[in-house]
Design an enzyme around this catalytic site. Structure first.
Site, PDB file in Angstrom:
ATOM      1  N   ASN A  80      36.802  32.449  42.612  1.00 54.61           N
ATOM      2  CA  ASN A  80      37.884  32.346  41.632  1.00 54.61           C
ATOM      3  C   ASN A  80      39.146  31.782  42.243  1.00 54.61           C
ATOM      4  O   ASN A  80      39.423  31.967  43.422  1.00 54.61           O
ATOM      5  CB  ASN A  80      38.143  33.721  40.975  1.00 54.61           C
ATOM      6  N   ALA A 110      41.437  45.474  41.594  1.00 56.12           N
ATOM      7  CA  ALA A 110      42.431  44.683  40.856  1.00 56.12           C
ATOM      8  C   ALA A 110      41.835  43.365  40.379  1.00 56.12           C
ATOM      9  O   ALA A 110      40.910  42.829  40.990  1.00 56.12           O
ATOM     10  CB  ALA A 110      43.618  44.408  41.763  1.00 56.12           C
ATOM     11  N   GLY A 156      32.175  43.208  48.196  1.00 55.12           N
ATOM     12  CA  GLY A 156      30.728  43.087  48.302  1.00 55.12           C
ATOM     13  C   GLY A 156      29.943  44.358  48.053  1.00 55.12           C
ATOM     14  O   GLY A 156      28.806  44.478  48.508  1.00 55.12           O
ATOM     15  N   PHE A 196      46.882  34.514  39.630  1.00 51.98           N
ATOM     16  CA  PHE A 196      47.755  35.548  39.024  1.00 51.98           C
ATOM     17  C   PHE A 196      48.123  35.212  37.578  1.00 51.98           C
ATOM     18  O   PHE A 196      49.303  35.296  37.179  1.00 51.98           O
ATOM     19  CB  PHE A 196      49.049  35.740  39.837  1.00 51.98           C
ATOM     20  N   ASN A 232      45.052  32.346  46.123  1.00 56.04           N
ATOM     21  CA  ASN A 232      45.239  31.412  45.018  1.00 56.04           C
ATOM     22  C   ASN A 232      46.677  31.198  44.574  1.00 56.04           C
ATOM     23  O   ASN A 232      46.929  30.511  43.591  1.00 56.04           O
ATOM     24  CB  ASN A 232      44.393  31.870  43.819  1.00 56.04           C
ATOM     25  N   THR A 233      47.629  31.809  45.276  1.00 63.38           N
ATOM     26  CA  THR A 233      49.044  31.521  45.046  1.00 63.38           C
ATOM     27  C   THR A 233      49.543  30.846  46.318  1.00 63.38           C
ATOM     28  O   THR A 233      49.457  31.447  47.390  1.00 63.38           O
ATOM     29  CB  THR A 233      49.825  32.825  44.755  1.00 63.38           C
ATOM     30  N   THR A 252      33.059  42.415  41.619  1.00 59.41           N
ATOM     31  CA  THR A 252      31.911  41.528  41.416  1.00 59.41           C
ATOM     32  C   THR A 252      30.625  42.319  41.168  1.00 59.41           C
ATOM     33  O   THR A 252      29.788  41.922  40.349  1.00 59.41           O
ATOM     34  CB  THR A 252      31.761  40.588  42.636  1.00 59.41           C
ATOM     35  N   ASN A 303      40.726  41.641  50.118  1.00 58.81           N
ATOM     36  CA  ASN A 303      40.754  40.690  49.012  1.00 58.81           C
ATOM     37  C   ASN A 303      39.592  39.690  49.183  1.00 58.81           C
ATOM     38  O   ASN A 303      38.742  39.876  50.060  1.00 58.81           O
ATOM     39  CB  ASN A 303      42.114  39.961  49.028  1.00 58.81           C
ATOM     40  N   LYS A 342      47.443  45.416  50.391  1.00 59.32           N
ATOM     41  CA  LYS A 342      46.103  44.829  50.286  1.00 59.32           C
ATOM     42  C   LYS A 342      46.026  43.590  51.161  1.00 59.32           C
ATOM     43  O   LYS A 342      46.855  42.693  51.046  1.00 59.32           O
ATOM     44  CB  LYS A 342      45.792  44.472  48.830  1.00 59.32           C
ATOM     45  N   SER A 369      46.165  37.260  48.150  1.00 56.78           N
ATOM     46  CA  SER A 369      45.400  36.372  47.271  1.00 56.78           C
ATOM     47  C   SER A 369      45.465  34.951  47.827  1.00 56.78           C
ATOM     48  O   SER A 369      46.538  34.470  48.193  1.00 56.78           O
ATOM     49  CB  SER A 369      45.981  36.384  45.861  1.00 56.78           C
TER      50      SER A 369
HETATM   51  C1  LIG Z   1      38.122  36.941  39.037  1.00 56.75           C
HETATM   52  C2  LIG Z   1      38.794  37.759  40.081  1.00 56.75           C
HETATM   53  C3  LIG Z   1      40.157  38.021  39.971  1.00 56.75           C
HETATM   54  C4  LIG Z   1      40.807  38.796  40.929  1.00 56.75           C
HETATM   55  N1  LIG Z   1      42.146  39.042  40.801  1.00 56.75           N
HETATM   56  C5  LIG Z   1      42.766  39.824  41.714  1.00 56.75           C
HETATM   57  C6  LIG Z   1      44.142  40.140  41.564  1.00 56.75           C
HETATM   58  O1  LIG Z   1      44.796  39.746  40.610  1.00 56.75           O
HETATM   59  N2  LIG Z   1      44.722  40.918  42.528  1.00 56.75           N
HETATM   60  C7  LIG Z   1      44.031  41.411  43.606  1.00 56.75           C
HETATM   61  O2  LIG Z   1      44.586  42.127  44.431  1.00 56.75           O
HETATM   62  N3  LIG Z   1      42.714  41.137  43.748  1.00 56.75           N
HETATM   63  C8  LIG Z   1      42.085  40.372  42.840  1.00 56.75           C
HETATM   64  N4  LIG Z   1      40.753  40.104  42.984  1.00 56.75           N
HETATM   65  C9  LIG Z   1      40.050  40.606  44.189  1.00 56.75           C
HETATM   66  C10 LIG Z   1      39.319  41.915  43.934  1.00 56.75           C
HETATM   67  O3  LIG Z   1      40.205  42.934  43.586  1.00 56.75           O
HETATM   68  C11 LIG Z   1      38.528  42.338  45.184  1.00 56.75           C
HETATM   69  O4  LIG Z   1      39.423  42.583  46.246  1.00 56.75           O
HETATM   70  C12 LIG Z   1      37.538  41.268  45.651  1.00 56.75           C
HETATM   71  O5  LIG Z   1      36.948  40.629  44.545  1.00 56.75           O
HETATM   72  C13 LIG Z   1      36.438  41.846  46.536  1.00 56.75           C
HETATM   73  O6  LIG Z   1      35.707  42.834  45.831  1.00 56.75           O
HETATM   74  P1  LIG Z   1      34.292  42.555  45.122  1.00 56.75           P
HETATM   75  O7  LIG Z   1      33.429  41.864  46.125  1.00 56.75           O
HETATM   76  O8  LIG Z   1      33.809  43.896  44.697  1.00 56.75           O
HETATM   77  O9  LIG Z   1      34.580  41.666  43.961  1.00 56.75           O
HETATM   78  C14 LIG Z   1      40.084  39.320  42.027  1.00 56.75           C
HETATM   79  C15 LIG Z   1      38.706  39.081  42.118  1.00 56.75           C
HETATM   80  C16 LIG Z   1      38.067  38.333  41.163  1.00 56.75           C
HETATM   81  C17 LIG Z   1      36.582  38.088  41.289  1.00 56.75           C
END
Ligand SMILES: Cc1cc2nc3c(=O)[nH]c(=O)nc-3n(C[C@H](O)[C@H](O)[C@H](O)COP(=O)(O)O)c2cc1C
Length: 348
Positions: free
Chosen positions: A116, A67, A301, A120, A182-183, A323, A247, A218, A180
């Site tokens: 980040n 997501a 990761g 939302f 960030n909220t 990422t 997350n 999540k 998240s």
């Molecule tokens: C820029 C950014 C925005 C994200 N926005 C959301 C989101 O809106 N909802 C959510 O559940 N996770 C969000 N995530 C988290 C990712 O879905 C994921 O759980 C997290 O980045 C770990 O995975 P990764 O290491 O492969 O990035 C966001 C991640 C990034 C980097």
């Protein structure tokens, strides 16, 4: 080619500007003649041994897009062509909202990470639902739902129900996002009582539909063992179909990026390589403590094929990445699926 040519160029610009530019580039690029055949050949791997059947759905392979990348379901048909087994849209909220002030997305190249605090930012659930109605690909879609920033936690259920109802016809599974960072206060909804209340009510609503859809939760990687225990208890009690772990993290431990640079960037969730080990630990805990019937999607990761295999070996049924897609490019999905076929993790 992505890592040697494209990435050095893209990484010279502001991360969010590049994100927006990439949307247009992907949309335009994949309209070119023969691009369909080319993307099939370059990125897709079809093999019955990669198939996974869970939640009553048949995933052509276990690698999904996490997501946050396609919050507004703008790129579903295009992302389907990069070889993913499923895509998760959102997080969407009932009303559109701009998210936090920019800059709010940063690269930590020394760490293979992103920071980040998007908050939302999204166009609202109705816009996403309308786009999903018009999609042409039949890839499995997860709908990740949240609450608006100005909705107090006591009224959060109404926001989740609103999103649930509006996405019900156009997604294959749901993800309740309470993790998240960030909220403001969102993660308090992971506490035992509010979480039980929220999930029970959503499951009741789900049961009132013609056919219930798979409901997943999540969670954050920053929960302690006591909190994870509560999550397990509530997942069983509310008959969740699965948990997505994890997350982004608020931890800054073990980063190579200097404290001064981190301070300058400010608050936010870290994703990518530094998150990998903790996310795997959470998956392992969940697999040991959840009944088999509650499935796990492992995320956090995954930067190469070995990382994905590690998550699967720890007990994940499916994996997702975000990422890794930014750092490694779209070839990563096929690399992971190839490695699964080579390893012992493909179906016999
Ligand atoms: C820029 C950014 C925005 C994200 N926005 C959301 C989101 O809106 N909802 C959510 O559940 N996770 C969000 N995530 C988290 C990712 O879905 C994921 O759980 C997290 O980045 C770990 O995975 P990764 O290491 O492969 O990035 C966001 C991640 C990034 C980097």
């Amino acid at each position: 080619m992505y890592k040697s040519l494209l990435r050095p160029l893209l990484f010279r610009f502001d991360p969010e500007a590049i994100h927006n530019f990439s949307y247009t580039a992907i949309k335009t690029g994949l309209k070119a003649p023969l691009s369909d055949k080319l993307s099939q050949k370059l990125f897709c791997l079809q093999d019955a041994r990669l198939e996974r059947k869970l939640f009553g759905l048949s995933f052509p392979n276990p690698v999904g897009l996490a997501a946050g990348f396609d919050k507004n379901a703008q790129l579903v048909d295009e992302m389907a062509r990069f070889g993913f087994g499923f895509l998760e849209i959102g997080t969407v909220t009932p009303r559109p909202q701009p998210g936090n002030d920019q800059p709010r997305l940063f690269r930590l190249p020394q760490d293979g990470a992103l920071l980040n605090r998007m908050g939302f930012n999204n166009q609202g659930v109705e816009v996403a639902a309308a786009r999903l109605k018009r999609r042409t690909s039949n890839i499995i879609i997860g709908g990740n739902i949240g609450k608006n920033k100005n909705t107090p936690n006591e009224e959060a259920l109404r926001d989740y129900e609103y999103c649930f109802d509006h996405l019900y016809d156009v997604v294959d599974y749901f993800v309740v996002n309470v993790s998240s960072p960030n909220t403001p206060d969102l993660r308090a909804l992971q506490d035992k009582e509010p979480l039980r209340f929220l999930l029970q009510a959503l499951q009741q609503r789900n049961a009132s539909k013609i056919k219930a859809k798979p409901l997943l939760l999540k969670i954050a990687p920053d929960l302690n063992e006591e909190q994870l225990k509560d999550i397990v208890e509530i997942a069983v009690e509310t008959k969740l179909d699965g948990i997505i772990a994890t997350n982004t993290t608020i931890s800054r431990e073990g980063l190579k990026t200097t404290v001064a640079s981190l301070d300058k960037m400010g608050n936010g969730g870290i994703s990518g390589k530094p998150l990998g080990a903790r996310a795997t630990e959470v998956i392992r805990y969940l697999r040991r403590n959840l009944p088999e019937s509650i499935r796990i999607i492992g995320v956090g990761g995954i930067m190469n094929a070995e990382d994905a295999l590690e998550k699967l070996a720890a007990g994940a049924d499916l994996v997702q990445l975000y990422t890794g897609f930014i750092y490694e490019g779209p070839a990563l999905i096929k690399q992971i699926n190839k490695k699964i076929l080579e390893g012992k993790l493909s179906k016999q």
